[in-house]
Write a protein that holds these residues in place. Structure first.
Motif, PDB file in Angstrom:
ATOM      1  N   ALA A  64       0.838  -1.195   0.000  1.00 17.28           N
ATOM      2  CA  ALA A  64       0.000   0.000   0.000  1.00 17.28           C
ATOM      3  C   ALA A  64       0.878   1.252   0.000  1.00 17.28           C
ATOM      4  N   ALA A  65       0.244   2.360  -0.315  1.00 18.23           N
ATOM      5  CA  ALA A  65       0.903   3.668  -0.272  1.00 18.23           C
ATOM      6  C   ALA A  65      -0.143   4.695   0.133  1.00 18.23           C
ATOM      7  N   LEU A  66       0.277   5.694   0.875  1.00 24.54           N
ATOM      8  CA  LEU A  66      -0.594   6.809   1.226  1.00 24.54           C
ATOM      9  C   LEU A  66      -0.173   8.016   0.404  1.00 24.54           C
ATOM     10  N   VAL A  67      -1.124   8.603  -0.305  1.00 25.76           N
ATOM     11  CA  VAL A  67      -0.856   9.775  -1.133  1.00 25.76           C
ATOM     12  C   VAL A  67      -1.914  10.814  -0.793  1.00 25.76           C
ATOM     13  N   GLU A  68      -1.484  12.030  -0.527  1.00 29.85           N
ATOM     14  CA  GLU A  68      -2.439  13.092  -0.222  1.00 29.85           C
ATOM     15  C   GLU A  68      -3.295  13.379  -1.455  1.00 29.85           C
ATOM     16  N   PRO A  69      -4.595  13.624  -1.250  1.00 29.85           N
ATOM     17  CA  PRO A  69      -5.504  13.842  -2.392  1.00 29.85           C
ATOM     18  C   PRO A  69      -5.074  14.963  -3.324  1.00 29.85           C
ATOM     19  N   LYS A  70      -4.419  15.985  -2.817  1.00 25.93           N
ATOM     20  CA  LYS A  70      -4.014  17.109  -3.664  1.00 25.93           C
ATOM     21  C   LYS A  70      -2.770  16.813  -4.499  1.00 25.93           C
ATOM     22  N   ASN A  71      -2.096  15.705  -4.229  1.00 22.62           N
ATOM     23  CA  ASN A  71      -0.886  15.342  -4.963  1.00 22.62           C
ATOM     24  C   ASN A  71      -1.277  14.536  -6.208  1.00 22.62           C
ATOM     25  N   GLU A  72      -1.857  15.236  -7.175  1.00 23.15           N
ATOM     26  CA  GLU A  72      -2.408  14.580  -8.357  1.00 23.15           C
ATOM     27  C   GLU A  72      -1.358  13.855  -9.190  1.00 23.15           C
ATOM     28  N   SER A  73      -0.143  14.386  -9.281  1.00 21.48           N
ATOM     29  CA  SER A  73       0.880  13.712 -10.086  1.00 21.48           C
ATOM     30  C   SER A  73       1.271  12.370  -9.465  1.00 21.48           C
ATOM     31  N   SER A  74       1.390  12.310  -8.150  1.00 22.27           N
ATOM     32  CA  SER A  74       1.713  11.035  -7.498  1.00 22.27           C
ATOM     33  C   SER A  74       0.554  10.053  -7.616  1.00 22.27           C
ATOM     34  N   LEU A  75      -0.664  10.538  -7.496  1.00 21.06           N
ATOM     35  CA  LEU A  75      -1.820   9.658  -7.666  1.00 21.06           C
ATOM     36  C   LEU A  75      -1.819   9.042  -9.063  1.00 21.06           C
ATOM     37  N   ARG A  76      -1.521   9.842 -10.081  1.00 26.34           N
ATOM     38  CA  ARG A  76      -1.466   9.320 -11.461  1.00 26.34           C
ATOM     39  C   ARG A  76      -0.394   8.250 -11.598  1.00 26.34           C
ATOM     40  N   VAL A  77       0.772   8.484 -11.004  1.00 25.88           N
ATOM     41  CA  VAL A  77       1.878   7.525 -11.109  1.00 25.88           C
ATOM     42  C   VAL A  77       1.497   6.199 -10.458  1.00 25.88           C
ATOM     43  N   PHE A  78       0.958   6.247  -9.242  1.00 21.55           N
ATOM     44  CA  PHE A  78       0.593   4.999  -8.571  1.00 21.55           C
ATOM     45  C   PHE A  78      -0.527   4.284  -9.320  1.00 21.55           C
ATOM     46  N   ARG A  79      -1.491   5.012  -9.833  1.00 22.21           N
ATOM     47  CA  ARG A  79      -2.556   4.370 -10.615  1.00 22.21           C
ATOM     48  C   ARG A  79      -1.979   3.729 -11.873  1.00 22.21           C
ATOM     49  N   ARG A  80      -1.020   4.408 -12.508  1.00 26.18           N
ATOM     50  CA  ARG A  80      -0.371   3.854 -13.699  1.00 26.18           C
ATOM     51  C   ARG A  80       0.385   2.571 -13.353  1.00 26.18           C
ATOM     52  N   ALA A  81       0.865   2.485 -12.107  1.00 25.65           N
ATOM     53  CA  ALA A  81       1.612   1.305 -11.656  1.00 25.65           C
ATOM     54  C   ALA A  81       0.680   0.176 -11.202  1.00 25.65           C
ATOM     55  N   GLY A  82      -0.644   0.378 -11.337  1.00 29.03           N
ATOM     56  CA  GLY A  82      -1.591  -0.678 -11.025  1.00 29.03           C
ATOM     57  C   GLY A  82      -2.235  -0.586  -9.660  1.00 29.03           C
ATOM     58  N   TYR A  83      -1.940   0.449  -8.907  1.00 26.57           N
ATOM     59  CA  TYR A  83      -2.559   0.635  -7.595  1.00 26.57           C
ATOM     60  C   TYR A  83      -3.946   1.252  -7.775  1.00 26.57           C
TER      61      TYR A  83
END
Length: 100
Positions: A64-83
Motif C-alpha cells: 500500500a501507499a498513502l498519497v495526499e488527495p491534492k498530490n495529483e501527479s503522485s496519484l497518477r503515477v501509482f494508478r499507472r503502476a496498477g494501484y
C-alpha cells in the motif's frame, strides 16, 4: 537503476529513489522521489514496481501507499503502476504543534 529498487542514476547522479517497508503482514511504499528533470520517463513506475516486487518476495501479499488527495501527479503515477484507490481506514495523527 538497481534491481532491488535502490536509487536510479543518470550520468552518475541519483535521480530517483524509493523506500519501502513491511511489518510481516503489509508492505508500504513510504517514500518515492524522482528529480524534476527526469520525471515523465517511467522512472517512478519502475521504482514502484521494483519496491513492490522486493516486498512481495518477502511473502507479503499486500503493498500500500498513502498519497495526499491534492498530490495529483503522485496519484497518477501509482494508478499507472496498477494501484487502486481504497480507503478502508481512518487516518489519525497527533501533532506536536499545529504548524508542523
Amino acid at each position: 537503476g538497481e534491481p532491488d529498487g535502490g536509487p536510479t542514476s543518470a550520468e552518475g547522479r541519483i535521480v530517483g529513489v524509493v523506500l519501502g517497508t513491511h511489518d510481516g503482514r503489509k508492505g508500504w511504499i513510504n517514500r518515492l522521489a524522482v528529480h524534476p528533470d527526469q520525471q515523465r520517463q517511467g522512472l517512478a513506475v519502475g521504482l514502484i514496481a521494483a519496491c513492490d516486487a522486493a516486498i512481495r518476495a518477502c511473502g507479503i501479499g499486500i503493498v500500500a501507499a498513502l498519497v495526499e488527495p491534492k498530490n495529483e501527479s503522485s496519484l497518477r503515477v501509482f494508478r499507472r503502476a496498477g494501484y487502486v484507490d481504497d480507503a478502508p481506514v481512518v487516518y489519525l495523527r497527533k501533532l506536536d504543534h499545529p504548524d508542523i
